[in-house]
Design a protein around this motif. Structure first.
Motif: not given
Lengths: 349, 349
Positions: A339-341, B220-232, B257-267
């Motif tokens: 959560e960088p921001e 993506v494959i069924n994997d946490f990291d795969a989902g995370r990296k798909a966001v960009p 992944g959304l948090r990685d780019i500064g977005a709040a999931p849900g919000a």
DNA sequence: TTGTATGCGTTATCAG
DNA sequence: CTGATAACGCATACAA
């Protein structure tokens, strides 16, 4: 087409031009059989795809060639069951044993075992979710039925394997201590569960051994919300900087509870769990936890059981060590990196 | 003390003063038996705790009175297995059938079935993780062995039960649409998995039916990291405001992944998953998901199987509906309530 | 209405 | 070294 009748030992005998007894001898390596006939028998077996029928073998042998396991009852969904069962099944299979699954329908823990036993049963049982003075243990022991327990039993004659929960928690305590935490708290289960009591013991022992003041302890049921609601009580007086939890479920609740009061788990307060459930690595920050080597446990249990079945002696009790998996909930950089921001935009509240 | 020999039908007969055949008749209700003897037999059975031995019954009957299930192989830890197995076991038990568990050791999916069958086998099989052109289905069907599949099979003769993934995803799409989202994206699995393809279909169908422009889809494959990296990739061009995912594991990765780019999931961005794994309700914000009624599936499968065994006709294919579980990941208030204050203090970074 | 006898597939015992 | 045979516990024709 139609179901081809499975080949019997008689079919093999006829094809090989020998008697049924000879086939049996070849298969079991009992008597000495001339190499020529031996080979012919093997060829016939191969050609027919013969394998002795379990039921037919059972009858004279008085054994079933099966182990049995009773699924835990009303407990929470258990993702560890998967790997546990896998290991149990495949270790059993190595000993040419199959696994029968059954379940309890009523509150009575013993009844399903009795029922299964009456109907032909199994050669041995794998028990889990052992409790103090476990009725099943008493029942099976009284009848001389081989079994092995996942969970310790206070009887030197009983074979058991357990995860060293106390040692696991000690490792967690040591870990957060080395991170600089001095004020710890423990969120445990209600008194009376062997596993819960064992884990709490580790906390008490290790904090004492580190020379820390007695630390606050609260007890809740194994539930997310229970963990969440425990946080205000915890932060009332002593303000711990690290919260060691008896399970991941509780720990995840505690993390939510911390957020409720404006604290960032991992950054402001360290949190540890136990069990390493999938959710522990699927959240941000990731939850530091202790992984139970369920595969080891499953394999060891079956090995203990098999040792009994073949009358071979072996150590009765084994304590396996859980592995500390360090994640961001105790290092603080996870919440930050995830959560960088700061969240500034909020909806609906 | 020593293991008391299990009472046999002969013991019962002697105690009741009748022949073995009469006991058998009483137990099976076959021939008409005079009420007096009937009662005496029942009393004897009761007194002795008699129950016919499975092995001894098996032999003349040519059946095993057992169903069998092969544990999924190298799949991810599956918490749904727990409740599924429970239901399978207990439904089978209602039909006086027991469940044999086995596992595959090599890559060959068919081999363990063949092996089990050769050794006496089971009366029927429950299959899961059905794939296109499933070898096991072909194998069992060819040999006329009763089985029922968890997962659809493109053959009207095969009995199967499946969760309606397309319909589930349609519900998720409709749900986020009603929340005001117009730009959606779908994170799916690689082509070739029946379940994944089905869920994607639901996304395509529903967005079309709502009159939305074609929406972006990544796989993506069924994997946490795969989902995370798909966001960009996802946020590159179209900037969806809602991301519908093929599974919870992927969805949780997407949230990270959304948090990685500064977005709040849900919000900021709505996210939905599928499967309702425990982690979905153990994170903040909670993940909106679709719960598969595994208990229903397990029960229906066994019922289909039993229907085949007793030669009773019944519908061959059943589609059960998943339940949409709405949590904060699509309503936005969860992240807020769980994190009333922005994280300002950060350590170690 | 009830009892007797046979067979299910295997293993083990005992002759040959 | 190999073959016949009894026994395991039960169900089922068939006989009484």
């Amino acid at each position: 087409m139609s179901t081809h009748r499975r080949p019997t030992i008689r079919d093999v005998a006829e094809l090989a031009g020998v008697s049924m007894a000879t086939v049996s001898n070849v298969v079991h390596g009992h008597a000495h059989v001339r190499e020529g006939t031996r080979q012919r028998v093997f060829d016939a077996i191969e050609k027919l795809g013969y394998r002795a029928s379990r039921a037919a073998k059972s009858l004279p042998a008085g054994r079933t060639f099966m182990l049995a396991y009773c699924l835990p009852g009303d407990t929470a969904p258990n993702s560890a069951l998967d790997v546990f069962l896998h290991q149990v099944v495949s270790t059993a299979s190595d000993a040419d044993l199959e696994l029968l699954l059954f379940a309890q329908k009523r509150a009575d823990r013993v009844q399903p075992y009795a029922e299964l036993l009456r109907g032909g049963g199994a050669d041995g049982f794998v028990l889990s979710e052992i409790e103090y003075e476990d009725k099943r243990v008493a029942y099976l022991k009284e009848r001389n039925i081989p079994f092995a327990c996942f969970g310790r039993v206070d009887d030197p004659a009983v074979h058991w394997v357990d995860v060293d929960g106390a040692s696991g928690i000690r490792a967690a305590v040591e870990h957060v201590y080395l991170q600089g935490h001095q004020r710890l708290a423990f969120v445990g289960w209600p008194n009376g569960s062997p596993t819960g009591d064992d884990r709490l013991l580790g906390f008490t022992e290790e904090t004492e051994s580190l020379g820390l003041e007695p630390q606050s302890v609260v007890r809740v049921i194994n539930d997310f919300d229970a963990g969440r609601k425990a946080v205000p009580n915890l932060m009332d007086g002593s303000d711990p900087t690290a919260i060691v939890c008896v399970s991941d479920t509780v720990a995840l609740g505690v993390m939510a509870g911390l957020r409720d009061i404006g604290a960032a788990p991992g950054a402001d307060v360290a949190v540890t769990g136990f069990d390493d459930i999938p959710a522990a690595s699927l959240t941000a920050p990731g939850l530091t936890s202790l992984r139970q080597p369920m595969d080891q446990v499953g394999a060891l249990l079956v090995q203990r059981l098999v040792a009994q079945l073949i009358g071979q002696s072996a150590p009765n009790s084994i304590l396996v060590q859980p592995d500390l998996i360090v994640r961001e909930s105790t290092t603080g950089n996870g919440a930050a990196s995830a959560e960088p921001e700061p969240h500034t935009r909020e909806r609906n509240l």
